[in-house]
Design a protein around this motif. Structure first.
Motif, PDB file in Angstrom:
ATOM      1  N   ALA A  81       0.819  -1.323   0.060  1.00  0.00           N
ATOM      2  CA  ALA A  81      -0.175  -0.041  -0.041  1.00  0.00           C
ATOM      3  C   ALA A  81       0.877   1.185  -0.103  1.00  0.00           C
ATOM      4  N   LEU A  82       1.816   1.248   0.997  1.00  0.00           N
ATOM      5  CA  LEU A  82       2.794   2.475   0.867  1.00  0.00           C
ATOM      6  C   LEU A  82       3.559   2.656  -0.584  1.00  0.00           C
ATOM      7  N   PHE A  83       4.026   1.529  -1.271  1.00  0.00           N
ATOM      8  CA  PHE A  83       4.523   1.659  -2.459  1.00  0.00           C
ATOM      9  C   PHE A  83       3.797   2.136  -3.388  1.00  0.00           C
ATOM     10  N   VAL A  84       2.507   1.663  -3.657  1.00  0.00           N
ATOM     11  CA  VAL A  84       1.513   2.101  -4.496  1.00  0.00           C
ATOM     12  C   VAL A  84       1.096   3.637  -4.252  1.00  0.00           C
ATOM     13  N   GLY A  85       1.007   4.002  -3.157  1.00  0.00           N
ATOM     14  CA  GLY A  85       0.777   5.488  -2.793  1.00  0.00           C
ATOM     15  C   GLY A  85       2.149   6.242  -2.948  1.00  0.00           C
ATOM     16  N   GLY A  86       3.409   5.944  -3.137  1.00  0.00           N
ATOM     17  CA  GLY A  86       4.221   6.530  -3.179  1.00  0.00           C
ATOM     18  C   GLY A  86       4.953   7.136  -1.839  1.00  0.00           C
ATOM     19  N   ALA A  87       4.447   6.605  -0.920  1.00  0.00           N
ATOM     20  CA  ALA A  87       4.764   6.798   0.464  1.00  0.00           C
ATOM     21  C   ALA A  87       5.676   5.957   1.308  1.00  0.00           C
ATOM     22  N   HIS A  88       6.446   5.187   0.558  1.00  0.00           N
ATOM     23  CA  HIS A  88       7.395   3.931   0.848  1.00  0.00           C
ATOM     24  C   HIS A  88       8.695   4.383   1.607  1.00  0.00           C
ATOM     25  N   ARG A  89       9.060   5.453   1.297  1.00  0.00           N
ATOM     26  CA  ARG A  89      10.498   6.062   1.673  1.00  0.00           C
ATOM     27  C   ARG A  89      10.672   6.485   3.154  1.00  0.00           C
ATOM     28  N   ALA A  90       9.675   6.648   3.765  1.00  0.00           N
ATOM     29  CA  ALA A  90       9.800   7.104   5.221  1.00  0.00           C
ATOM     30  C   ALA A  90       9.692   5.928   6.035  1.00  0.00           C
ATOM     31  N   SER A  91      10.680   4.937   6.187  1.00  0.00           N
ATOM     32  CA  SER A  91      10.740   3.726   6.788  1.00  0.00           C
ATOM     33  C   SER A  91      11.094   4.169   8.264  1.00  0.00           C
TER      34      SER A  91
END
Length: 422
Positions: free
Chosen positions: A160-170
């Motif tokens: 879900a984070l990847f598809v929404g482009g929000a995956h970098r803020a680990s």
């Protein structure tokens, strides 16, 4: 645990400069984790005097596994840039041996009853089919299956984070889940969503959503719905809510370490998440459990972290071939050993009062049997199904998925990467 190319060959001479050799340290960690979990279950039944109580050997192994998953899985998805290929590889990596073990336990039920923690109804079928057992408060056919619930939750959230482009803020997610773990430890004593219906509803949503992710229809909607479902189950339907959030914090801490290694973040979120996870059980309902008391819990966390750090520091060095091989067959070891242990106990009986020579001999024989069977299932079940999964993932449709799944500006490198199993 490798979803594509095995990360290191115990029988070959890989150059330390190759990607395969550099990722062998991950297989070594998996091997250590699998052996730790095996010993945690073996020692109380066969050599109880050797079981440590100053830390939890099994949780140590599980935390190592979760750090490895966090380190590799999100980056693996980003490198693929393709949700469809990622999920096909996950399905063909996780399910074949999992279903084989489940079937074997059901066959063994002719002679030995299935664990009493497993409900005898369709909710159990649904929970096993999705692997979301622990987060819908149901027991698994094999005791070790509970950790796969959190692997699956992590995959759904990361997708879900990847598809929404929000995956970098680990790092932010690691700290956030750590904070949730502390709050859950203070406020929640058990699942708020009780009964069998979380298993039924999640089963329907899981397979409908997974079909959309693989087929490419309504992919964003499906990814968001599955991610939201996973979070709701994690916090409100799991056996121990604080533990579920703490596990996600550990996994995202593993991802944050990878970001730091790539120069895309600092280590302070890892430190902050570690403190929060350490504090999570202190005021919880489960604070009296021996392994979550401050001494054993802090020690278990510290040992897992140090093990990961040492392996990472040695990642350019050649590692013992046997340890790397253990990592390659670790998923089979992890799933096979507990049903086999129950079978061994039924055959030989209680040996806790037997002599040390008898205990040691039976323990060694058991470990050899587990390793031998794990070699066979890895070679004849896991590897063929992984190859089939890779072929299906490369079929037409994968490239279209990559272009539509990758967030704008995302660099996609279609190359093999080390995955995990659990």
């Amino acid at each position: 645990m490798s979803s594509t190319t095995p990360t290191g060959s115990p029988g070959g001479a890989d150059s330390p400069s190759t990607p395969v050799a550099r990722l062998a340290w991950l297989d070594a960690l998996r091997g250590i984790g699998a052996v730790a979990v095996l010993l945690e279950h073996l020692l109380p039944w066969f050599m109880p005097a050797l079981r440590p109580y100053w830390f939890n050997l099994g949780m140590y192994g599980v935390l190592v596994f979760f750090l490895v998953s966090g380190y590799i899985i999100p980056v693996s998805l980003e490198r693929r840039g393709d949700v469809r290929a990622f999920w096909i590889s996950r399905v063909f990596r996780l399910y074949p041996i999992y279903l084989l073990v489940a079937a074997a336990v059901l066959v063994m039920a002719i002679w030995m009853p299935v664990r009493e923690q497993v409900p005898r109804d369709l909710s159990s079928v649904s929970a096993h089919a999705t692997m979301l057992l622990d987060v819908v408060h149901l027991g698994g056919l094999a005791d070790t299956m509970w950790t796969l619930s959190y692997e699956m939750v992590f995959y759904l959230v990361v997708t879900a984070l990847f598809v929404g482009g929000a995956h970098r803020a680990s790092g932010t997610y690691a700290v956030g889940f750590g904070a949730v773990a502390v709050v859950a430890g203070l406020l929640l004593t058990g699942p708020l969503l009780t009964g069998p219906w979380p298993a039924y509803v999640s089963g329907v949503l899981f397979f409908a959503g997974l079909t959309c992710l693989i087929a490419g229809r309504f992919r964003k909607t499906a990814a968001y719905a599955l991610g939201a479902m996973a979070l709701v189950l994690l916090i409100f339907s799991g056996f121990v809510p604080w533990l579920g959030a703490a596990i996600l914090a550990v996994m995202f801490a593993g991802t944050a370490i990878r970001r730091w290694e790539q120069g895309a973040g600092g280590l302070w979120p890892v430190a902050a998440a570690t403190v929060l996870v350490a504090l999570a059980p202190v005021w919880s309902e489960q604070a009296g459990w021996w392994w979550v008391r401050p001494g054993p819990w802090f020690t278990t966390m510290a040992l897992a972290g140090v093990t990961f750090a040492v392996a990472m520091a040695l990642r350019e060095r050649r590692l013992p071939r046997f340890l790397v091989w253990l990592g390659l067959v670790s998923y089979s070891i992890y799933l096979l050993h507990h049903p086999l242990l129950r079978l061994a106990y039924a055959v030989v009986g209680d040996v806790r009062d037997a002599g040390q020579v008898v205990q040691l001999s039976l323990s060694a024989a058991f470990v050899l049997v587990v390793l031998g069977l794990s070699l066979l299932t890895h070679r004849y079940v896991e590897l063929p199904m992984q190859r089939l999964g890779r072929r299906l993932a490369r079929r037409p449709g994968a490239s279209r998925g990559a272009s539509s799944d990758a967030p704008s500006g995302e660099a996609v490198a279609q190359r093999p990467s080390s995955g995990d199993w659990a």
